[in-house]
Design a protein around this motif. Structure first.
Motif, PDB file in Angstrom:
ATOM      1  N   LEU A   1       0.844  -1.181   0.000  1.00 23.20           N
ATOM      2  CA  LEU A   1       0.000   0.000   0.000  1.00 23.20           C
ATOM      3  C   LEU A   1       0.886   1.240   0.000  1.00 23.20           C
ATOM      4  O   LEU A   1       2.039   1.202   0.391  1.00 23.20           O
ATOM      5  N   VAL A   2       0.360   2.352  -0.420  1.00 24.48           N
ATOM      6  CA  VAL A   2       1.129   3.581  -0.504  1.00 24.48           C
ATOM      7  C   VAL A   2       1.363   4.137   0.893  1.00 24.48           C
ATOM      8  O   VAL A   2       0.446   4.208   1.703  1.00 24.48           O
ATOM      9  N   ALA A   3       2.601   4.511   1.154  1.00 19.16           N
ATOM     10  CA  ALA A   3       2.926   5.122   2.445  1.00 19.16           C
ATOM     11  C   ALA A   3       2.308   6.507   2.498  1.00 19.16           C
ATOM     12  O   ALA A   3       2.277   7.220   1.504  1.00 19.16           O
ATOM     13  N   GLY A   4       1.840   6.899   3.663  1.00 23.15           N
ATOM     14  CA  GLY A   4       1.287   8.230   3.825  1.00 23.15           C
ATOM     15  C   GLY A   4       2.390   9.245   4.066  1.00 23.15           C
ATOM     16  O   GLY A   4       3.566   8.907   4.133  1.00 23.15           O
ATOM     17  N   ASN A   5       2.014  10.496   4.171  1.00 22.66           N
ATOM     18  CA  ASN A   5       2.993  11.538   4.470  1.00 22.66           C
ATOM     19  C   ASN A   5       3.562  11.304   5.857  1.00 22.66           C
ATOM     20  O   ASN A   5       2.819  11.164   6.825  1.00 22.66           O
ATOM     21  N   GLN A   6       4.881  11.261   5.938  1.00 19.37           N
ATOM     22  CA  GLN A   6       5.562  11.023   7.206  1.00 19.37           C
ATOM     23  C   GLN A   6       6.677  12.046   7.378  1.00 19.37           C
ATOM     24  O   GLN A   6       7.262  12.505   6.403  1.00 19.37           O
ATOM     25  N   SER A   7       6.967  12.365   8.629  1.00 15.17           N
ATOM     26  CA  SER A   7       8.099  13.233   8.927  1.00 15.17           C
ATOM     27  C   SER A   7       8.659  12.849  10.288  1.00 15.17           C
ATOM     28  O   SER A   7       7.987  12.191  11.084  1.00 15.17           O
ATOM     29  N   SER A   8       9.893  13.239  10.525  1.00 16.64           N
ATOM     30  CA  SER A   8      10.535  12.980  11.807  1.00 16.64           C
ATOM     31  C   SER A   8      11.519  14.107  12.070  1.00 16.64           C
ATOM     32  O   SER A   8      12.118  14.651  11.140  1.00 16.64           O
ATOM     33  N   GLU A   9      11.675  14.456  13.324  1.00 17.82           N
ATOM     34  CA  GLU A   9      12.638  15.487  13.692  1.00 17.82           C
ATOM     35  C   GLU A   9      13.387  15.046  14.939  1.00 17.82           C
ATOM     36  O   GLU A   9      12.904  14.208  15.700  1.00 17.82           O
ATOM     37  N   VAL A  10      14.566  15.611  15.109  1.00 20.42           N
ATOM     38  CA  VAL A  10      15.390  15.264  16.254  1.00 20.42           C
ATOM     39  C   VAL A  10      16.184  16.503  16.666  1.00 20.42           C
ATOM     40  O   VAL A  10      16.494  17.360  15.837  1.00 20.42           O
ATOM     41  N   THR A  11      16.505  16.586  17.949  1.00 20.81           N
ATOM     42  CA  THR A  11      17.335  17.674  18.461  1.00 20.81           C
ATOM     43  C   THR A  11      18.611  17.083  19.035  1.00 20.81           C
ATOM     44  O   THR A  11      18.563  16.179  19.870  1.00 20.81           O
ATOM     45  N   ALA A  12      19.743  17.588  18.577  1.00 21.36           N
ATOM     46  CA  ALA A  12      21.048  17.164  19.080  1.00 21.36           C
ATOM     47  C   ALA A  12      21.599  18.278  19.960  1.00 21.36           C
ATOM     48  O   ALA A  12      21.600  19.444  19.569  1.00 21.36           O
ATOM     49  N   GLY A  13      22.050  17.902  21.149  1.00 23.50           N
ATOM     50  CA  GLY A  13      22.709  18.869  22.027  1.00 23.50           C
ATOM     51  C   GLY A  13      24.117  19.150  21.539  1.00 23.50           C
ATOM     52  O   GLY A  13      24.578  18.581  20.535  1.00 23.50           O
ATOM     53  N   GLN A  14      24.811  20.009  22.250  1.00 18.76           N
ATOM     54  CA  GLN A  14      26.167  20.373  21.872  1.00 18.76           C
ATOM     55  C   GLN A  14      27.063  19.132  21.826  1.00 18.76           C
ATOM     56  O   GLN A  14      27.074  18.330  22.752  1.00 18.76           O
ATOM     57  N   TYR A  15      27.795  18.938  20.734  1.00 17.34           N
ATOM     58  CA  TYR A  15      28.725  17.821  20.499  1.00 17.34           C
ATOM     59  C   TYR A  15      28.054  16.452  20.569  1.00 17.34           C
ATOM     60  O   TYR A  15      28.616  15.504  21.073  1.00 17.34           O
ATOM     61  N   GLN A  16      26.847  16.361  20.050  1.00 15.56           N
ATOM     62  CA  GLN A  16      26.122  15.085  19.996  1.00 15.56           C
ATOM     63  C   GLN A  16      25.848  14.702  18.549  1.00 15.56           C
ATOM     64  O   GLN A  16      25.832  15.559  17.656  1.00 15.56           O
ATOM     65  N   GLU A  17      25.606  13.393  18.334  1.00 11.48           N
ATOM     66  CA  GLU A  17      25.079  12.934  17.055  1.00 11.48           C
ATOM     67  C   GLU A  17      23.914  12.001  17.352  1.00 11.48           C
ATOM     68  O   GLU A  17      24.019  11.114  18.194  1.00 11.48           O
ATOM     69  N   VAL A  18      22.802  12.257  16.674  1.00  9.31           N
ATOM     70  CA  VAL A  18      21.571  11.501  16.903  1.00  9.31           C
ATOM     71  C   VAL A  18      20.878  11.248  15.566  1.00  9.31           C
ATOM     72  O   VAL A  18      21.133  11.941  14.577  1.00  9.31           O
ATOM     73  N   PHE A  19      19.993  10.246  15.546  1.00  9.74           N
ATOM     74  CA  PHE A  19      19.226   9.890  14.353  1.00  9.74           C
ATOM     75  C   PHE A  19      17.754  10.236  14.552  1.00  9.74           C
ATOM     76  O   PHE A  19      17.223  10.084  15.655  1.00  9.74           O
TER      77      PHE A  19
END
Length: 157
Positions: free
Chosen positions: A56-74
Motif C-alpha cells: 500500500l502507498v505510504a502516507g505523508n511522514q516526517s521525523s525530527e530530532v534535536t542534538a545537544g552540543q557535540y552530539q550525534e543523533v538519528f
C-alpha cells in the motif's frame, strides 16, 4: 433450499465454469478488497491477503530530532513515496546532517544524490534540500552538532 443448476458459461481448458464458481470467485475478490481497505484505513504499509502480499502507498511522514552540543543523533525512520521529500538542518553553530537509507535490511549512508547538509558558524542558520526517496526504502537523518543545539528534520512529501 437453493439448488444450483450448472449452466455452462464459458469453456476454459476443457472445463465449464458455472454460476456457483463465478459467485465463489466474486466473493473471494470482495473479501480481499475489504481486507485491503481496512488495513489502508489503519495506516498499514503492506498486508498479506489470500497469500499475496499487497503493498500500500505510504502516507505523508516526517521525523525530527534535536542534538545537544557535540552530539550525534538519528531521526526515526520514514518510508519513501517515489517522490521528492525534504531534509532540513537548523542551528546557531556548526552542524552536519547525513541521509541514511535502508532498502535491503541494512542502513547505509546515502551519498549518491548529495544526501547531506552543512551549516557553518553564522549564516545560514538553516539549510534545506529536496531529496528523492524510493518507495521501497526507509530513510532517516543523522544529525551531528558541534558548537550549539541543532535540529534536523526529514519528510517524505
Amino acid at each position: 433450499m437453493v439448488q444450483w443448476k450448472s449452466i455452462p458459461i464459458k469453456h476454459f481448458k476443457g472445463r465449464y465454469i458455472n454460476e456457483e464458481k463465478i459467485i465463489t470467485l466474486c466473493l473471494g475478490v470482495a473479501i480481499s478488497m475489504l481486507g485491503a481497505s481496512a488495513a489502508l484505513a489503519e495506516g498499514a504499509e503492506s498486508i498479506d491477503t489470500l497469500g499475496s502480499n499487497i503493498a500500500l502507498v505510504a502516507g505523508n511522514q516526517s521525523s525530527e530530532v534535536t542534538a545537544g552540543q557535540y552530539q550525534e543523533v538519528f531521526t526515526d525512520a520514514i518510508t519513501g513515496q517515489h517522490q521528492y521529500g525534504k531534509i532540513t538542518l537548523t542551528t546557531n553553530g556548526k552542524a552536519t546532517a547525513f541521509v541514511y537509507k535502508n532498502c535491503t535490511g541494512t542502513w547505509e549512508k546515502d551519498a549518491g544524490q548529495g544526501g547531506f547538509l552543512f551549516v557553518g558558524d553564522g549564516y545560514p542558520l538553516s539549510e534545506s534540500k529536496d531529496f528523492y526517496m524510493d518507495g521501497a526504502c526507509q530513510y532517516k537523518l543523522k544529525v551531528q552538532s558541534d558548537s550549539s543545539q541543532t535540529k534536523g528534520y526529514i519528510r517524505n512529501y
